[in-house]
Design a protein around this motif. Structure first.
Motif, PDB file in Angstrom:
ATOM      1  N   ALA A   1     -13.694  26.841  -6.788  1.00  0.00           N
ATOM      2  CA  ALA A   1     -14.375  27.796  -7.661  1.00  0.00           C
ATOM      3  C   ALA A   1     -15.382  28.635  -6.874  1.00  0.00           C
ATOM      4  N   HIS A   2     -15.837  28.121  -5.732  1.00  0.00           N
ATOM      5  CA  HIS A   2     -16.857  28.821  -4.945  1.00  0.00           C
ATOM      6  C   HIS A   2     -16.334  29.354  -3.620  1.00  0.00           C
ATOM      7  N   PHE A   3     -15.169  28.923  -3.189  1.00  0.00           N
ATOM      8  CA  PHE A   3     -14.575  29.355  -1.921  1.00  0.00           C
ATOM      9  C   PHE A   3     -13.109  29.644  -2.151  1.00  0.00           C
ATOM     10  N   ALA A   4     -12.558  30.606  -1.398  1.00  0.00           N
ATOM     11  CA  ALA A   4     -11.157  30.997  -1.578  1.00  0.00           C
ATOM     12  C   ALA A   4     -10.192  29.895  -1.151  1.00  0.00           C
ATOM     13  N   GLY A   5     -10.669  28.911  -0.458  1.00  0.00           N
ATOM     14  CA  GLY A   5      -9.825  27.809  -0.013  1.00  0.00           C
ATOM     15  C   GLY A   5     -10.570  26.997   1.029  1.00  0.00           C
ATOM     16  N   LEU A   6      -9.907  26.001   1.564  1.00  0.00           N
ATOM     17  CA  LEU A   6     -10.554  25.107   2.521  1.00  0.00           C
ATOM     18  C   LEU A   6     -10.921  25.828   3.816  1.00  0.00           C
ATOM     19  N   ASP A   7     -10.090  26.770   4.265  1.00  0.00           N
ATOM     20  CA  ASP A   7     -10.419  27.511   5.490  1.00  0.00           C
ATOM     21  C   ASP A   7     -11.703  28.324   5.317  1.00  0.00           C
ATOM     22  N   GLU A   8     -11.845  29.000   4.178  1.00  0.00           N
ATOM     23  CA  GLU A   8     -13.072  29.754   3.939  1.00  0.00           C
ATOM     24  C   GLU A   8     -14.268  28.803   3.862  1.00  0.00           C
ATOM     25  N   PHE A   9     -14.083  27.669   3.215  1.00  0.00           N
ATOM     26  CA  PHE A   9     -15.148  26.679   3.120  1.00  0.00           C
ATOM     27  C   PHE A   9     -15.592  26.221   4.517  1.00  0.00           C
ATOM     28  N   VAL A  10     -14.629  25.899   5.377  1.00  0.00           N
ATOM     29  CA  VAL A  10     -14.942  25.451   6.741  1.00  0.00           C
ATOM     30  C   VAL A  10     -15.676  26.549   7.505  1.00  0.00           C
TER      31      VAL A  10
ATOM     32  N   CYS B   1     -19.558  26.320   8.983  1.00  0.00           N
ATOM     33  CA  CYS B   1     -19.938  26.596  10.380  1.00  0.00           C
ATOM     34  C   CYS B   1     -20.988  27.696  10.450  1.00  0.00           C
ATOM     35  N   LEU B   2     -20.770  28.783   9.750  1.00  0.00           N
ATOM     36  CA  LEU B   2     -21.711  29.897   9.778  1.00  0.00           C
ATOM     37  C   LEU B   2     -23.076  29.501   9.213  1.00  0.00           C
ATOM     38  N   ASP B   3     -23.084  28.697   8.175  1.00  0.00           N
ATOM     39  CA  ASP B   3     -24.339  28.227   7.600  1.00  0.00           C
ATOM     40  C   ASP B   3     -25.106  27.389   8.612  1.00  0.00           C
ATOM     41  N   ARG B   4     -24.420  26.490   9.310  1.00  0.00           N
ATOM     42  CA  ARG B   4     -25.103  25.633  10.276  1.00  0.00           C
ATOM     43  C   ARG B   4     -25.578  26.436  11.488  1.00  0.00           C
ATOM     44  N   PHE B   5     -24.823  27.447  11.898  1.00  0.00           N
ATOM     45  CA  PHE B   5     -25.296  28.341  12.969  1.00  0.00           C
ATOM     46  C   PHE B   5     -26.569  29.058  12.518  1.00  0.00           C
ATOM     47  N   ALA B   6     -26.561  29.574  11.299  1.00  0.00           N
ATOM     48  CA  ALA B   6     -27.725  30.314  10.792  1.00  0.00           C
ATOM     49  C   ALA B   6     -28.953  29.417  10.728  1.00  0.00           C
ATOM     50  N   ARG B   7     -28.784  28.174  10.324  1.00  0.00           N
ATOM     51  CA  ARG B   7     -29.914  27.241  10.278  1.00  0.00           C
ATOM     52  C   ARG B   7     -30.491  27.007  11.667  1.00  0.00           C
TER      53      ARG B   7
ATOM     54  N   ALA C   1     -10.030  29.528   9.924  1.00  0.00           N
ATOM     55  CA  ALA C   1     -11.485  29.404   9.883  1.00  0.00           C
ATOM     56  C   ALA C   1     -12.099  29.889  11.192  1.00  0.00           C
ATOM     57  N   THR C   2     -11.461  29.571  12.312  1.00  0.00           N
ATOM     58  CA  THR C   2     -11.966  29.996  13.623  1.00  0.00           C
ATOM     59  C   THR C   2     -12.022  31.515  13.709  1.00  0.00           C
ATOM     60  N   VAL C   3     -10.989  32.179  13.250  1.00  0.00           N
ATOM     61  CA  VAL C   3     -10.958  33.649  13.266  1.00  0.00           C
ATOM     62  C   VAL C   3     -12.076  34.196  12.386  1.00  0.00           C
ATOM     63  N   ARG C   4     -12.247  33.624  11.215  1.00  0.00           N
ATOM     64  CA  ARG C   4     -13.301  34.093  10.295  1.00  0.00           C
ATOM     65  C   ARG C   4     -14.683  33.923  10.903  1.00  0.00           C
TER      66      ARG C   4
ATOM     67  N   ALA D   1     -17.241  36.982  11.938  1.00  0.00           N
ATOM     68  CA  ALA D   1     -18.601  37.022  11.397  1.00  0.00           C
ATOM     69  C   ALA D   1     -19.636  37.094  12.518  1.00  0.00           C
ATOM     70  N   LEU D   2     -19.426  36.336  13.581  1.00  0.00           N
ATOM     71  CA  LEU D   2     -20.361  36.381  14.711  1.00  0.00           C
ATOM     72  C   LEU D   2     -20.338  37.753  15.377  1.00  0.00           C
ATOM     73  N   GLU D   3     -19.139  38.318  15.532  1.00  0.00           N
ATOM     74  CA  GLU D   3     -19.028  39.652  16.125  1.00  0.00           C
ATOM     75  C   GLU D   3     -19.689  40.709  15.247  1.00  0.00           C
ATOM     76  N   ALA D   4     -19.726  40.472  13.941  1.00  0.00           N
ATOM     77  CA  ALA D   4     -20.345  41.413  12.999  1.00  0.00           C
ATOM     78  C   ALA D   4     -21.863  41.210  12.904  1.00  0.00           C
ATOM     79  N   GLY D   5     -22.398  40.230  13.629  1.00  0.00           N
ATOM     80  CA  GLY D   5     -23.844  40.059  13.659  1.00  0.00           C
ATOM     81  C   GLY D   5     -24.386  38.802  13.014  1.00  0.00           C
ATOM     82  N   ALA D   6     -23.517  37.940  12.500  1.00  0.00           N
ATOM     83  CA  ALA D   6     -24.009  36.668  11.950  1.00  0.00           C
ATOM     84  C   ALA D   6     -24.675  35.886  13.078  1.00  0.00           C
ATOM     85  N   PRO D   7     -25.760  35.185  12.775  1.00  0.00           N
ATOM     86  CA  PRO D   7     -26.454  34.453  13.841  1.00  0.00           C
ATOM     87  C   PRO D   7     -25.604  33.305  14.368  1.00  0.00           C
TER      88      PRO D   7
END
Length: 194
Positions: free
Chosen positions: A49-58, A62-68, A114-117, A121-127
């Motif tokens: 309900a909150h993610f398009a699938g397990l790959d998006e969730f993964v 990862c992005l959340d933990r990088f940002a933290r 998930a790796t590609v995503r 995101a990192l290339e687009a400026g995600a921390p």
């Protein structure tokens, strides 16, 4: 278990923390949407309900933990001249390795979508690692100006060594291997000796 139709507070973090526990216990092969929601004690469909699938969730995990970790590194600027330089740096490098870091990194490697995503995101400026490295460099430069870091220490090189080593350990560690945190603490101490 949250009943159906009742709002679940802090859904993302609850699911992320549950995923880290599943990974720590069973490794990447144990991670399924059902395992995560069961561990989180919530409805089975909540993840989808909150993610398009397990790959998006993964990828989002990862992005959340990088940002933290990047936020922890940016907080170093407020610690200039305070506390121990080694302890301040330890907090950042250990944040990279903490909270299921090796297991989460290993998981991302097993899920190409998930790796590609994450990469996009990192290339687009995600921390990510670059933001951590920049913050550590800035911190070491400021501490060197105060005389709390030896002139022989080159901040950008020390930051690269710390972040690069943490990255290497994240990519090569897996459940059951020795905890790399003591090695990182020794590396911090060694780099600060110049």
């Amino acid at each position: 278990m949250s009943p159906r139709g009742v709002a679940t507070p802090d859904v993302r973090e609850r699911l992320f923390a549950a995923a880290e526990r599943v990974l720590a216990e069973g490794g990447p092969g144990a991670l399924t949407s059902r395992a995560v929601t069961t561990e989180a004690g919530c409805a089975k469909g909540l993840l989808h309900a909150h993610f398009a699938g397990l790959d998006e969730f993964v990828a989002e995990l990862c992005l959340d933990r990088f940002a933290r970790t990047a936020a922890t590194a940016r907080a170093l600027s407020g610690l200039v001249g305070r506390g121990s330089v080694a302890e301040n740096l330890d907090a950042v490098v250990l944040a990279l390795l903490g909270s299921g870091g090796p297991a989460v990194s290993g998981l991302a490697l097993t899920r190409p979508v998930a790796t590609v995503r994450v990469r996009e995101a990192l290339e687009a400026g995600a921390p990510g690692f670059a933001a951590v490295q920049e913050a550590v460099t800035d911190y070491l430069e400021a501490e060197r100006r105060l005389g709390r870091v030896a002139d022989a220490v080159e901040p950008s090189v020390a930051a690269l060594a710390l972040v690069g080593t943490a990255h290497y350990l994240l990519m090569t560690s897996r459940p059951g291997t020795p905890d790399p945190r003591a090695l990182m603490t020794d590396l911090v101490a060694s780099l600060l000796r110049g």
